[in-house]
Design an enzyme around this catalytic site. Structure first.
Site, mmCIF file in Angstrom:
data_model
loop_
_atom_site.group_PDB
_atom_site.id
_atom_site.type_symbol
_atom_site.label_atom_id
_atom_site.label_comp_id
_atom_site.label_asym_id
_atom_site.label_seq_id
_atom_site.Cartn_x
_atom_site.Cartn_y
_atom_site.Cartn_z
ATOM 1 N N ASP A 67 72.380 -24.439 -103.606
ATOM 2 C CA ASP A 67 71.761 -24.385 -102.276
ATOM 3 C C ASP A 67 71.586 -22.947 -101.803
ATOM 4 O O ASP A 67 72.072 -22.006 -102.426
ATOM 5 C CB ASP A 67 72.600 -25.203 -101.261
ATOM 6 C CG ASP A 67 74.099 -24.928 -101.382
ATOM 7 O OD1 ASP A 67 74.479 -23.908 -101.965
ATOM 8 O OD2 ASP A 67 74.890 -25.746 -100.876
ATOM 9 N N ASN A 136 83.886 -32.358 -94.516
ATOM 10 C CA ASN A 136 83.337 -33.667 -94.124
ATOM 11 C C ASN A 136 82.809 -34.449 -95.342
ATOM 12 O O ASN A 136 82.110 -35.439 -95.190
ATOM 13 C CB ASN A 136 82.214 -33.484 -93.089
ATOM 14 C CG ASN A 136 81.035 -32.691 -93.637
ATOM 15 O OD1 ASN A 136 81.039 -32.278 -94.805
ATOM 16 N ND2 ASN A 136 80.026 -32.478 -92.814
ATOM 17 N N HIS A 138 80.784 -33.212 -97.689
ATOM 18 C CA HIS A 138 79.457 -32.833 -98.214
ATOM 19 C C HIS A 138 79.581 -32.170 -99.588
ATOM 20 O O HIS A 138 80.596 -31.562 -99.915
ATOM 21 C CB HIS A 138 78.653 -31.996 -97.212
ATOM 22 C CG HIS A 138 79.051 -30.571 -97.040
ATOM 23 N ND1 HIS A 138 79.099 -29.959 -95.801
ATOM 24 C CD2 HIS A 138 79.377 -29.608 -97.924
ATOM 25 C CE1 HIS A 138 79.441 -28.696 -95.951
ATOM 26 N NE2 HIS A 138 79.626 -28.456 -97.224
ATOM 27 N N GLU A 143 74.776 -33.497 -96.316
ATOM 28 C CA GLU A 143 75.701 -33.870 -95.252
ATOM 29 C C GLU A 143 75.849 -35.389 -95.178
ATOM 30 O O GLU A 143 75.055 -36.132 -95.778
ATOM 31 C CB GLU A 143 75.164 -33.333 -93.915
ATOM 32 C CG GLU A 143 75.006 -31.813 -93.866
ATOM 33 C CD GLU A 143 76.322 -31.069 -93.609
ATOM 34 O OE1 GLU A 143 77.411 -31.639 -93.842
ATOM 35 O OE2 GLU A 143 76.247 -29.907 -93.179
HETATM 36 C C1 GLP Z 1 79.286 -24.814 -98.068
HETATM 37 C C2 GLP Z 1 78.440 -24.962 -99.336
HETATM 38 C C3 GLP Z 1 79.013 -25.970 -100.262
HETATM 39 C C4 GLP Z 1 80.491 -25.671 -100.426
HETATM 40 C C5 GLP Z 1 81.217 -25.945 -99.152
HETATM 41 C C6 GLP Z 1 82.699 -25.633 -99.198
HETATM 42 O O1 GLP Z 1 78.759 -25.461 -96.974
HETATM 43 N N1 GLP Z 1 77.072 -25.263 -99.123
HETATM 44 O O2 GLP Z 1 78.311 -25.938 -101.492
HETATM 45 O O3 GLP Z 1 81.025 -26.479 -101.434
HETATM 46 O O4 GLP Z 1 80.614 -25.236 -98.088
HETATM 47 O O5 GLP Z 1 82.911 -24.261 -99.051
HETATM 48 P P1 GLP Z 1 84.294 -23.558 -99.232
HETATM 49 O O6 GLP Z 1 84.557 -23.509 -100.679
HETATM 50 O O7 GLP Z 1 84.089 -22.194 -98.644
HETATM 51 O O8 GLP Z 1 85.294 -24.363 -98.493
#
Ligand code: GLP
Length: 233
Positions: A67, A136, A138, A143
């Protein structure tokens, strides 16, 4: 779904890096799906260290990031493009032409999504995709409420996701939209590794472990995939 409990963040990062490096050692032309966020930083650090010892590991690899934020320049310090350069690309011998990230600054974002799906297909599809987990549930920026057949598209970010990622935007302007691979795009990957650690992920991890399958919990789509490994700490 195979669960692997790791002792701490270092152990989780080590296990994830080993999976990635083993995959490239077995086939240097592997097509990888790659995540951003805090969780995979340790994995990338280890991969970079290993590649310094054996320099050609990324020469033939092809990568597709999950993404990217929409509406910010690639060079913005909070972009995933910048994250990937700093954490992996600049420190390895990957060919920049093989390192794909959706262009959130493209003039036509919908066309960019279609183009991204085509590029994945043209590369032969994803072999191995690493995922983080949103608190959450995702995956990438899919989402809660995302249909499991969704493909790469523009999405609005939830307030909780914007808050969670706000530290990356020192100027306080957290993007409202992003381009994300869809759940179906991710499920097409031949193998998937999910990384999850920390108190804020505890509920999501337990919900995934419960086996419940619901569009309100995007990560639960992974129960429908035959080759998923979950690394938790
Ligand atoms: C972001 C990314 C996800 C990621 C998630 C968790 O929103 N788009 O791909 O897995 O958050 O992030 P973190 O590893 O910083 O907790």
């Amino acid at each position: 779904m195979i669960w692997q409990r790791c002792e701490d963040y270092d152990a989780l990062s080590e296990a994830a890096a080993q999976i990635l490096l083993d995959a490239l050692a077995a086939n240097p032309r592997r097509v990888l799906g790659l995540p951003t966020g805090r969780t995979p930083v340790g994995m990338y650090r280890r991969v970079v260290a290993a590649c310094r010892r054996e320099y050609h590991c990324f020469r033939d690899a092809v990568t597709f990031n999950l993404d990217e934020y929409a509406g910010i320049a690639r060079e913005h310090p909070g972009s995933y493009f910048t994250f990937m350069r700093e954490n992996l690309f600049d420190a390895t011998d990957i060919d920049p032409r093989n390192a794909h990230i959706p262009n959130g600054a493209a003039p036509d974002l919908d066309a960019e999504c279609v183009h991204y799906e085509r590029e994945i297909a043209a590369a032969g599809g994803l072999d191995l995709t690493f995922l983080g987990l949103g608190s959450n549930g995702h995956i990438a920026f899919n989402e809660p409420g995302t249909p499991f057949d969704a493909r790469t598209r523009v999405v609005a970010l939830t307030e909780s996701t914007r808050r969670a990622n706000a530290p990356l935007f020192a100027d306080g302007h957290v993007p409202t939209h992003a381009i994300t691979m869809g759940i179906a795009t991710i499920l097409d990957s031949r193998a998937i590794v999910l990384l999850a650690i920390g108190e804020s992920k505890r509920d999501a991890i337990e919900r995934l472990r419960s086996g419940e399958v619901s569009v309100e919990f995007p990560a639960s789509a992974l129960h429908g995939h035959a080759d998923v490994r979950v690394l938790v700490a």
